[in-house]
Design an enzyme around this catalytic site. Structure first.
Site, PDB file in Angstrom:
ATOM      1  N   THR A 102      73.393 -27.923  10.195  1.00  0.00           N
ATOM      2  CA  THR A 102      73.036 -27.289  11.514  1.00  0.00           C
ATOM      3  C   THR A 102      74.120 -25.374  11.651  1.00  0.00           C
ATOM      4  O   THR A 102      74.916 -25.747  10.094  1.00  0.00           O
ATOM      5  CB  THR A 102      73.248 -27.609  13.047  1.00  0.00           C
ATOM      6  OG1 THR A 102      74.108 -27.910  13.375  1.00  0.00           O
ATOM      7  CG2 THR A 102      71.910 -28.049  13.177  1.00  0.00           C
ATOM      8  N   TYR A 147      75.903 -21.825  22.867  1.00  0.00           N
ATOM      9  CA  TYR A 147      75.488 -22.112  21.286  1.00  0.00           C
ATOM     10  C   TYR A 147      74.185 -22.747  21.798  1.00  0.00           C
ATOM     11  O   TYR A 147      73.412 -23.451  22.038  1.00  0.00           O
ATOM     12  CB  TYR A 147      76.296 -23.605  21.679  1.00  0.00           C
ATOM     13  CG  TYR A 147      76.230 -24.736  20.358  1.00  0.00           C
ATOM     14  CD1 TYR A 147      77.490 -24.746  19.203  1.00  0.00           C
ATOM     15  CD2 TYR A 147      74.972 -25.409  19.647  1.00  0.00           C
ATOM     16  CE1 TYR A 147      77.321 -25.570  18.652  1.00  0.00           C
ATOM     17  CE2 TYR A 147      74.763 -25.838  18.951  1.00  0.00           C
ATOM     18  CZ  TYR A 147      75.980 -26.227  17.925  1.00  0.00           C
ATOM     19  OH  TYR A 147      76.209 -26.564  16.718  1.00  0.00           O
ATOM     20  N   HIS A 149      73.055 -39.522  16.827  1.00  0.00           N
ATOM     21  CA  HIS A 149      72.695 -37.667  16.520  1.00  0.00           C
ATOM     22  C   HIS A 149      73.439 -37.806  14.784  1.00  0.00           C
ATOM     23  O   HIS A 149      73.442 -36.883  14.093  1.00  0.00           O
ATOM     24  CB  HIS A 149      73.814 -37.540  17.819  1.00  0.00           C
ATOM     25  CG  HIS A 149      73.455 -35.769  17.149  1.00  0.00           C
ATOM     26  ND1 HIS A 149      73.359 -34.645  16.230  1.00  0.00           N
ATOM     27  CD2 HIS A 149      73.081 -34.610  18.167  1.00  0.00           C
ATOM     28  CE1 HIS A 149      72.699 -34.083  16.379  1.00  0.00           C
ATOM     29  NE2 HIS A 149      72.731 -33.474  17.422  1.00  0.00           N
TER      30      HIS A 149
END
Length: 789
Positions: A604, A591, A475
């Protein structure tokens, strides 16, 4: 080993007569052709630098400017207002000697033309940056577009007429702005109001006010200074402190997965599926290297998104460190790393500068599958080091993988374009238990056996025994939309462009003289084997605790939701709030990931989906004390609020990244903030993300309805929470991925999945009843003749 000798270009021995040199002309030819490929790539990169450096103009526009200037001078006019004459006076003495007066004037005019051309390019890029900094179009009401936005749309279309390269817009994208501290605090307090009691909210308000009046403005000044200096004031700290400094396992906690087609497996031949998949990925890499990919845009618009995350997609690995990990990226790699039944291989996918055909790669993969050699001692479960805690892996790497065979083999994995696992299991939906098979498929992609993936690679491809495939991505280097774009391209290219023969094999011919894949050799010491066992135990406990549930929701999709004039994402997010309330009896901090790629190097931002409006709707619906009309009104208010929160996050007015950066500054300054500490320690018990469908031109769902994507998912963020990923496919399908932990008695992924389905159905029933009553009331107010028409 025999295959090692095939890589030697020449051999020599020392004899009494002198040096006996034996050249291998075939090997030297391979080196020559590989060098040619390398130089072609360098020339292509230089060409692209020029093209994107002058965008939105083109290199050929210089010729038009120069011709225009020379033409006006020929007509006895001076467009430079005396500048050409001044340039002529300052030409080097050698030019004054070697050129005539007319030649000097010509050179001066060309110099002036070049300077004018560069000035025009800078002006155009400045104008483009101003246009891309305008974000109010996102807040315009449907059907009520302002004149300013109309002019802006016209100008954007003019600037977007020329076909850009992948990175053409990068230098024109605006920088992420730093929100006002008072605005962020007020939005934060509004977001937590439905989660706190009156006394808790008063205490939080007091902490926020104290922070603003004491420490806040001081931290804000440092942050604004960074924003002036850095390209993006968030991204480097986000990558460093959220991802790379995490010392726990990245498996499950950070890495995420992507699935194959839901109903279709293009071939059941494992080697063939691997051949086409590897080919499609290498074709995508070629497009990235040549910048031939069209820049991603906001859906339905010409607004470009930042493409910086594509740079580290291939040839990238995350290397462990004691305090922090490091991302390493190489410019090129002509091979991939392959794992099968405890053995590691290096598979060269280029030969003589040529990408192997899919059939040739299938042939090479089949040679790996047919290889019956056993793993070296300690080799089979070596990948568990990447699945466990980071510090022990860093220590082992530093001590036992810095030299010798271990270093060469580890380099082959880390420098590979990507990692391939040839799994000996079968996965997919088909079978006696389709629902359970999907859940097992998700768990396999998320963590596998905890040692048969290399979790440090930017992404790993898993090819199962029955031809099903999937992806596991690290990630830190990029976010899910970038990987989803890659995976969509791979699936579409595999199925629709490369294709298979009737027997399920790849198309093309095979060069039987290809050298076999190179087996990687290891010398695993007892100390390393002991640590492998410890890391595997940690990873196995984490994997066994994950409860995954994947299900396609087929009752309706975005088509029916849009008929209700509701954003599909808002509809799903409010449904998740209703589902969580029914599951846990309350609300939680939620979230939802939103991109900030409207800005350069954006990543993000968090949309706090649990708002006072969404909670008011849920309470009204569940209490049964409000009328259906009132519930519909509250739902529309909640939907509009969610859309506004999403737009604010996209345009740089989010809450969480700003507070995160203020917290980092406070740590650098060595000061403590009770407010920031409390904010950053709040658990996200419901973490959600939408996987976008981006390559609609490659996925023709109308003519190929079975080729729908399952999307992907991730592990739960909180030990007592849920992770929910969803993908809206076509008009009539939404695929959900739900995760939680077995160790928490209050969560159950299957139970929550059932609550999600019921919430979606209940809200649609509510809205559909309103639409029917509205249409019937309209009909009753019309003359009978009109109703008949």
């Amino acid at each position: 080993m025999a295959e090692a000798h095939q890589a030697v270009a020449f051999q020599f021995t020392i004899t009494p007569e002198g040096i006996d040199l034996q050249l291998s002309y075939q090997a030297l030819n391979q080196i020559y052709l590989s060098g040619v490929r390398s130089w072609k790539k360098r020339v292509s990169r230089m060409k692209n630098r020029v093209i994107k450096g002058v965008y939105p103009a083109s290199p050929s526009s210089w010729l038009f400017v120069a011709i225009g200037i020379l033409a006006t001078m020929y007509m006895q006019s001076d467009p430079s207002m005396g500048l050409i004459a001044k340039i002529q006076q300052h030409l080097p003495l050698s030019l004054h000697v070697s050129l005539s007066s007319q030649g000097q004037t010509m050179v001066s005019a060309l110099v002036f033309s070049t300077l004018l051309w560069l000035s025009l390019i800078l002006a155009l890029r400045f104008c483009l940056k101003l246009l891309l900094s305008y974000h109010y179009w996102m807040f315009e009401q449907h059907g009520r577009v302002s004149n300013t936005t109309k002019v802006w749309v016209t100008l954007m279309r003019l600037f977007s007429r020329k076909k850009p390269l992948l990175y053409s817009y990068q230098t024109s994208l605006p920088h992420l702005p730093v929100p006002g501290i008072q605005d962020t605090l007020s939005r934060y307090l509004e977001s937590v109001r439905p989660l706190l009691t009156d006394s808790e909210f008063q205490q939080m308000t007091k902490l926020a006010n104290e922070f603003e009046s004491t420490l806040g403005h001081r931290l804000q000044r440092y942050l604004k200074l960074k924003a002036l200096w850095a390209t993006n004031y968030v991204s480097d700290w986000w990558e460093e402190y959220v991802y790379l400094r995490s010392r726990g396992p990245i498996m499950v906690n950070s890495n995420y997965y992507g699935m194959d087609f839901l109903y279709v497996t293009p071939t059941s031949v494992q080697a063939a599926r691997a051949g086409n998949t590897i080919t499609a990925l290498m074709l995508y890499r070629r497009k990235v290297n040549r910048e031939e990919l069209t820049p991603s845009r906001v859906p339905g618009t010409v607004i470009p998104l930042c493409a910086a995350q594509c740079e580290r997609m291939f040839n990238t690995t995350r290397t462990p460190g004691v305090e922090t990990d490091v991302l390493l990226h190489w410019q090129d790699s002509e091979f991939v790393a392959v794992y099968h039944r405890g053995r590691y291989f290096r598979l060269w996918v280029y030969r003589a500068g040529r990408l192997l055909s899919p059939r040739e790669i299938e042939y090479q993969i089949q040679r790996i599958l047919d290889d019956s050699s056993p793993p070296f001692p300690g080799e089979e479960k070596l990948g568990a080091l990447t699945a466990g805690d980071r510090i022990p892996w860093a220590q082992m790497r530093q001590q036992f993988f810095r030299s010798g065979l271990n270093k060469k083999s580890l380099d082959a994995i880390e420098k590979a374009a990507f990692f391939i696992t040839l799994d000996d299991e079968e996965q997919g939906m088909k079978g006696d238990d389709p629902a359970g098979n999907l859940d097992r498929y998700a768990k396999s992609l998320l963590h596998g056996k905890c040692y048969d993936r290399w979790f440090d690679k930017s992404f790993s491809i898993i090819i199962y025994k029955n031809g099903k495939s999937g992806l596991n991505a690290e990630h830190s280097w990029a976010d899910a939309p970038t990987v989803a774009h890659l995976w969509e391209y791979t699936l579409a290219t595999d199925a629709f462009q490369l294709g298979y023969t009737e027997e399920g094999h790849c198309k093309g011919e095979v060069d039987l003289s290809l050298p076999p894949p190179q087996r990687l050799v290891w010398e695993i010491s007892p100390e390393v084997q002991t640590q492998v066992c410890s890391s595997l135990a940690v990873a196995q406990a984490l994997a066994d605790d994950v409860d995954c549930h994947v299900f396609p929701f087929r009752d309706f999709g975005k088509g029916r939701i849009k008929k209700c004039r509701i954003s599909p994402d808002a509809f799903i997010q409010i449904s998740l709030q209703l589902a969580y309330f029914r599951d846990r009896g309350g609300f939680c901090l939620t979230y939802e990931a939103s991109m900030t790629r409207l800005f350069r190097e954006g990543r993000t931002e968090t949309v706090r989906s649990c708002s006072k409006d969404s909670s008011a709707f849920v309470r009204a619906l569940e209490s049964g004390q409000e009328t259906e009309e009132e519930c519909r009104r509250l739902f529309r208010l909640a939907s509009e609020k969610h859309q506004n929160l999403y737009r604010m996050a996209m345009t740089g007015a989010g809450i969480d990244r700003h507070l995160f950066c203020l917290y980092v500054v406070s740590k650098y300054l060595g000061v403590d903030s009770p407010f920031l500490h409390k904010v950053l320690s709040e658990p996200w018990r419901l973490s959600t993300s939408q996987t976008p469908v981006q390559q609609l031109e490659l996925f023709d769902l109308k003519n190929n309805p079975d080729y729908i994507s399952l999307g992907g998912g991730f592990g739960p963020v909180a030990d007592d929470g849920y992770g929910v990923s969803y993908i809206i496919v076509g008009e009539d399908l939404i695929n959900f991925h739900v995760s939680s932990k077995h160790s928490c008695s209050e969560t159950d992924s299957h139970r929550f999945g059932a609550q999600i389905q019921k919430a979606l159905q209940d809200i649609m029933t509510l809205l559909s009843a309103g639409a029917k009553s509205s249409s019937s009331s309209k009909g009753s107010n019309q003359p009978q003749s009109k109703k008949l028409l």
